[in-house]
Design a protein around this motif. Structure first.
Motif, mmCIF file in Angstrom:
data_model
loop_
_atom_site.group_PDB
_atom_site.id
_atom_site.type_symbol
_atom_site.label_atom_id
_atom_site.label_comp_id
_atom_site.label_asym_id
_atom_site.label_seq_id
_atom_site.Cartn_x
_atom_site.Cartn_y
_atom_site.Cartn_z
ATOM 1 N N PHE A 161 18.386 -24.137 69.450
ATOM 2 C CA PHE A 161 18.497 -24.693 68.106
ATOM 3 C C PHE A 161 17.747 -23.861 67.071
ATOM 4 N N GLY A 162 16.608 -23.296 67.447
ATOM 5 C CA GLY A 162 15.885 -22.419 66.517
ATOM 6 C C GLY A 162 16.656 -21.152 66.209
ATOM 7 N N SER A 163 17.405 -20.645 67.193
ATOM 8 C CA SER A 163 18.220 -19.436 66.975
ATOM 9 C C SER A 163 19.476 -19.742 66.162
ATOM 10 N N LEU A 164 20.016 -20.949 66.304
ATOM 11 C CA LEU A 164 21.217 -21.337 65.556
ATOM 12 C C LEU A 164 20.912 -21.714 64.108
ATOM 13 N N ALA A 165 19.715 -22.198 63.838
ATOM 14 C CA ALA A 165 19.378 -22.741 62.520
ATOM 15 C C ALA A 165 19.662 -21.807 61.345
ATOM 16 N N PRO A 166 19.338 -20.504 61.422
ATOM 17 C CA PRO A 166 19.606 -19.659 60.257
ATOM 18 C C PRO A 166 21.095 -19.537 59.918
ATOM 19 N N HIS A 167 21.959 -19.839 60.862
ATOM 20 C CA HIS A 167 23.397 -19.682 60.664
ATOM 21 C C HIS A 167 24.116 -21.017 60.499
ATOM 22 N N ALA A 168 23.383 -22.112 60.550
ATOM 23 C CA ALA A 168 23.989 -23.440 60.598
ATOM 24 C C ALA A 168 24.314 -23.972 59.207
ATOM 25 N N TRP A 169 25.308 -24.862 59.186
ATOM 26 C CA TRP A 169 25.620 -25.579 57.968
ATOM 27 C C TRP A 169 24.749 -26.814 57.937
ATOM 28 N N PRO A 170 24.190 -27.252 56.896
ATOM 29 C CA PRO A 170 24.176 -26.815 55.509
ATOM 30 C C PRO A 170 22.850 -26.166 55.122
ATOM 31 N N VAL A 171 22.340 -25.262 55.947
ATOM 32 C CA VAL A 171 21.034 -24.646 55.691
ATOM 33 C C VAL A 171 21.017 -23.919 54.345
ATOM 34 N N ASP A 172 22.080 -23.217 53.988
ATOM 35 C CA ASP A 172 22.108 -22.516 52.694
ATOM 36 C C ASP A 172 21.975 -23.485 51.530
ATOM 37 N N ALA A 173 22.689 -24.586 51.592
ATOM 38 C CA ALA A 173 22.611 -25.587 50.517
ATOM 39 C C ALA A 173 21.215 -26.212 50.465
ATOM 40 N N MET A 174 20.629 -26.491 51.621
ATOM 41 C CA MET A 174 19.274 -27.047 51.643
ATOM 42 C C MET A 174 18.265 -26.042 51.102
ATOM 43 N N THR A 175 18.467 -24.761 51.407
ATOM 44 C CA THR A 175 17.573 -23.723 50.894
ATOM 45 C C THR A 175 17.620 -23.693 49.372
ATOM 46 N N ARG A 176 18.810 -23.759 48.811
ATOM 47 C CA ARG A 176 18.935 -23.770 47.346
ATOM 48 C C ARG A 176 18.240 -24.998 46.753
ATOM 49 N N LEU A 177 18.413 -26.148 47.394
ATOM 50 C CA LEU A 177 17.754 -27.367 46.905
ATOM 51 C C LEU A 177 16.240 -27.224 46.976
ATOM 52 N N LEU A 178 15.727 -26.694 48.090
ATOM 53 C CA LEU A 178 14.276 -26.567 48.260
ATOM 54 C C LEU A 178 13.676 -25.483 47.380
ATOM 55 N N SER A 179 14.514 -24.653 46.760
ATOM 56 C CA SER A 179 14.035 -23.624 45.833
ATOM 57 C C SER A 179 13.807 -24.196 44.438
ATOM 58 N N ARG A 180 14.320 -25.382 44.199
ATOM 59 C CA ARG A 180 14.216 -26.016 42.878
ATOM 60 C C ARG A 180 13.041 -26.989 42.862
ATOM 61 N N PRO A 181 12.524 -27.297 41.669
ATOM 62 C CA PRO A 181 11.398 -28.246 41.574
ATOM 63 C C PRO A 181 11.692 -29.607 42.219
ATOM 64 N N LEU A 182 12.917 -30.132 42.050
ATOM 65 C CA LEU A 182 13.260 -31.409 42.663
ATOM 66 C C LEU A 182 13.158 -31.320 44.188
ATOM 67 N N GLY A 183 13.708 -30.274 44.764
ATOM 68 C CA GLY A 183 13.655 -30.085 46.200
ATOM 69 C C GLY A 183 12.229 -29.932 46.709
ATOM 70 N N GLN A 184 11.391 -29.248 45.928
ATOM 71 C CA GLN A 184 10.001 -29.087 46.332
ATOM 72 C C GLN A 184 9.241 -30.413 46.280
ATOM 73 N N ARG A 185 9.572 -31.246 45.287
ATOM 74 C CA ARG A 185 8.949 -32.580 45.243
ATOM 75 C C ARG A 185 9.413 -33.420 46.435
ATOM 76 N N LEU A 186 10.705 -33.342 46.775
ATOM 77 C CA LEU A 186 11.212 -34.080 47.924
ATOM 78 C C LEU A 186 10.543 -33.593 49.210
ATOM 79 N N MET A 187 10.368 -32.284 49.327
ATOM 80 C CA MET A 187 9.738 -31.716 50.507
ATOM 81 C C MET A 187 8.288 -32.211 50.623
ATOM 82 N N ALA A 188 7.581 -32.254 49.521
ATOM 83 C CA ALA A 188 6.186 -32.701 49.514
ATOM 84 C C ALA A 188 6.118 -34.167 49.885
#
Length: 188
Positions: A161-188
């Protein structure tokens, strides 16, 4: 039995290693150092959800008693609470080896870009992460929570699962969300 016999000699060490294998510990580590690489947190979220559901499914559908229940108190040392069911696979081992796979993947990507990353993606950091992953897997035997096969299967699941994660859906969309202030607040 040889690893389990180590448990009572250093219960704090083995307990601390066990706690280090929790998803919460992985989340704290990755989010604490994820300012410049939000994909780490997105990949870990994917591992926690998909890998965690898979491990839980196996645990609930493959009847396997914990060592304490099968061997009894006279043949098994238990550090902490004696668990009785759902032995296969070790979720702590799965999380530890998923983290290792994520860090290995990050090191490989950094090597390809010839960039300098965080200490965890260096050779020394990766060696330390490897020792920690094996220590976490062994801790599950030392505290009497798992059989060796449980730790091995958990480690294998974590690597997959750790090897599949970089290629999995929806990791790209989650990365974009976590790059934004809203995503960072949700992460915190």
């Amino acid at each position: 039995h040889a690893v389990n016999d180590l448990g009572p000699g250093a219960p704090a060490l083995w307990s601390a290693l066990s706690v280090a294998g929790l998803a919460l510990a992985a989340w704290i580590y990755l989010t604490a150092f994820a300012d410049d690489v939000p994909e780490r947190a997105a990949q870990l979220l994917w591992v926690i959800v998909v890998g965690g559901l898979t491990a839980s499914y196996i645990k609930h559908h493959l009847p396997s008693p914990r060592p304490y229940l099968a061997l009894g108190a006279e043949r098994m040392n238990v550090v902490g609470v004696a668990l009785s069911s759902g032995s296969m696979p070790s979720g702590h081992s799965a999380m530890a080896f998923a983290m290792l796979a994520l860090l290995r993947g990050e090191k490989r990507r950094l090597d390809e870009r010839s960039a300098v990353g965080g200490w965890a993606a260096t050779g020394a950091g990766l060696a330390l992460a490897t020792l920690l992953a094996f220590g976490i897997a062994l801790s599950r035997l030392a505290v009497g929570a798992h059989w060796p096969a449980d730790a091995c299967v958990g480690a294998g699941l974590g690597l997959v699962f750790g090897s599949l994660a970089p290629h999995a859906w929806p990791v790209d969309a989650m990365t974009r969300l976590l790059s934004r202030p809203l995503g960072q607040r949700l992460m915190a």
